[in-house]
Design a protein around this motif. Structure first.
Motif, mmCIF file in Angstrom:
data_model
loop_
_atom_site.group_PDB
_atom_site.id
_atom_site.type_symbol
_atom_site.label_atom_id
_atom_site.label_comp_id
_atom_site.label_asym_id
_atom_site.label_seq_id
_atom_site.Cartn_x
_atom_site.Cartn_y
_atom_site.Cartn_z
ATOM 1 N N ARG A 67 31.173 39.676 44.556
ATOM 2 C CA ARG A 67 31.580 39.011 45.651
ATOM 3 C C ARG A 67 32.601 38.538 44.596
ATOM 4 O O ARG A 67 32.436 37.290 44.432
ATOM 5 C CB ARG A 67 30.129 38.324 46.516
ATOM 6 N N SER A 75 24.814 31.946 44.664
ATOM 7 C CA SER A 75 24.882 32.511 45.766
ATOM 8 C C SER A 75 25.139 31.057 46.881
ATOM 9 O O SER A 75 25.797 31.095 47.733
ATOM 10 C CB SER A 75 23.812 34.040 45.951
ATOM 11 N N GLY B 54 27.696 38.319 49.983
ATOM 12 C CA GLY B 54 28.391 39.888 50.100
ATOM 13 C C GLY B 54 29.642 39.896 49.745
ATOM 14 O O GLY B 54 30.057 38.885 49.252
ATOM 15 N N ARG B 55 30.268 41.328 49.624
ATOM 16 C CA ARG B 55 31.207 41.409 48.618
ATOM 17 C C ARG B 55 32.233 41.444 49.925
ATOM 18 O O ARG B 55 33.402 40.892 49.772
ATOM 19 C CB ARG B 55 30.974 43.172 48.558
ATOM 20 N N ASP B 56 31.483 41.111 50.992
ATOM 21 C CA ASP B 56 33.047 40.883 52.328
ATOM 22 C C ASP B 56 32.733 39.041 52.620
ATOM 23 O O ASP B 56 33.709 38.658 53.265
ATOM 24 C CB ASP B 56 32.618 41.426 53.570
ATOM 25 N N ALA B 57 32.046 38.645 51.643
ATOM 26 C CA ALA B 57 31.931 36.656 51.991
ATOM 27 C C ALA B 57 33.541 36.485 52.114
ATOM 28 O O ALA B 57 34.474 36.306 50.819
ATOM 29 C CB ALA B 57 31.244 36.458 50.986
ATOM 30 N N THR B 78 36.086 42.181 57.524
ATOM 31 C CA THR B 78 34.900 43.151 56.939
ATOM 32 C C THR B 78 34.568 44.472 57.377
ATOM 33 O O THR B 78 35.559 44.619 57.833
ATOM 34 C CB THR B 78 33.387 42.235 56.953
#
Ligand SMILES: [Zn+2]
Lengths: 87, 185
Positions: A67, A75, B54-57, B78
């Motif tokens: 991310r 996070s 997540g990876r789409d943040a 996303t």
């Protein structure tokens, strides 16, 4: 008796049990420190604690979370950061 | 990353602490049931959001559908997926889309704000030259030979000369020859 060069504590002592049943001491280099969040200083999850040689051979996706700011911020801090950017 | 470090260093220099403390309050805030309902109302169909986890943040998306009181279906920059409301930050803007709109409609809606969505095509697997095992070939040839042997004895000798095979092969063939004549008797 410990040989002279092994008296120094710069190497880690690892106790191994041999197949013959003996206990042996292995001297291995110490692990690096745990990766920390750049903002709050908490320990980062998903970042392995391995020697650089092992880290080199690891794929990128095993070395940090996938991310933005992965492997740099925790996070919680990323969420705060992105929220602040969006507002 | 370098850019981020520079930014954080700047923040430290300027001592932007009040903003941070505000944000922390928001993060640790516990929700009452009424507030919770209000927040869920915020995520109506067409609401523009930023994904936080997540990876789409950090990517912008639109609420396409409501799944239950906590989850929504999102689409946009996303991936099109189910998402917890807690992982979204609502923005002021809304887009005009129908409930459960397809991706192409979402794409058009995003164009109105000036964002062009780039679709990634699924990659086609490249054709690789098939590797044939050397060992597998030899086994096949050897299994073929004994069938031909009983008819004409001279053929296998010719094959030997052509190949100029190492010693191991020659050893393997001899027992085969001996076996064939025994059957005849
Ligand atoms: Zn942090």
């Amino acid at each position: 008796m410990v040989s002279g060069r092994h008296k120094s504590r710069s190497l880690r002592r690892v106790f191994k049990k041999t197949p013959g049943g003996r206990n042996v001491v292995h001297y291995t280099p110490r692990k690096p420190k745990v990766a920390k969040c750049a903002d709050c200083g908490d320990a980062l999850k998903g970042v392995p604690r391995a020697r650089p040689v092992k880290m080199q051979n690891m794929p990128k996706t095993h070395k940090r979370p996938e991310r933005p700011y992965g492997g740099v911020l925790c996070s919680k801090c990323t969420r705060k950061k992105i929220k602040a950017q969006a507002r | 990353m370098a850019a981020f470090f520079a930014a954080s260093a700047l923040e430290k220099r300027l001592k932007l602490k009040p903003d941070k403390s505000l944000l922390e309050d928001a993060a640790t805030h516990s929700y009452s049931s009424l507030e919770r309902e209000e927040e869920i109302k915020m995520f109506d169909v067409g609401r523009l959001c930023v994904k936080l986890a997540g990876r789409d943040a950090g990517q912008r998306c639109v609420v396409v559908d409501k799944i239950d009181d906590r989850h929504v279906l999102i689409d946009g920059m996303t991936r099109r997926r189910k998402c917890n409301v807690l992982h979204l930050e609502a923005l002021d803007e809304t887009l005009k889309i129908k409930k459960g709109a397809i991706h192409t409609d979402v794409k058009k809606a995003f164009k109105t704000i000036g964002i062009e969505l780039v679709d990634t095509k699924p990659k086609k697997a490249k054709e690789r030259p098939k590797k044939v095992r050397k060992g597998a070939d030899k086994k096949k040839k050897e299994s073929d030979k004994p069938k031909a042997n009983p008819e004409i004895k001279e053929k296998p000798k010719v094959v030997k000369k052509k190949k100029s095979v190492p010693k191991k092969k020659a050893v393997a063939k001899k027992p085969v020859k001996k076996a064939a004549p025994k059957k005849k008797k």
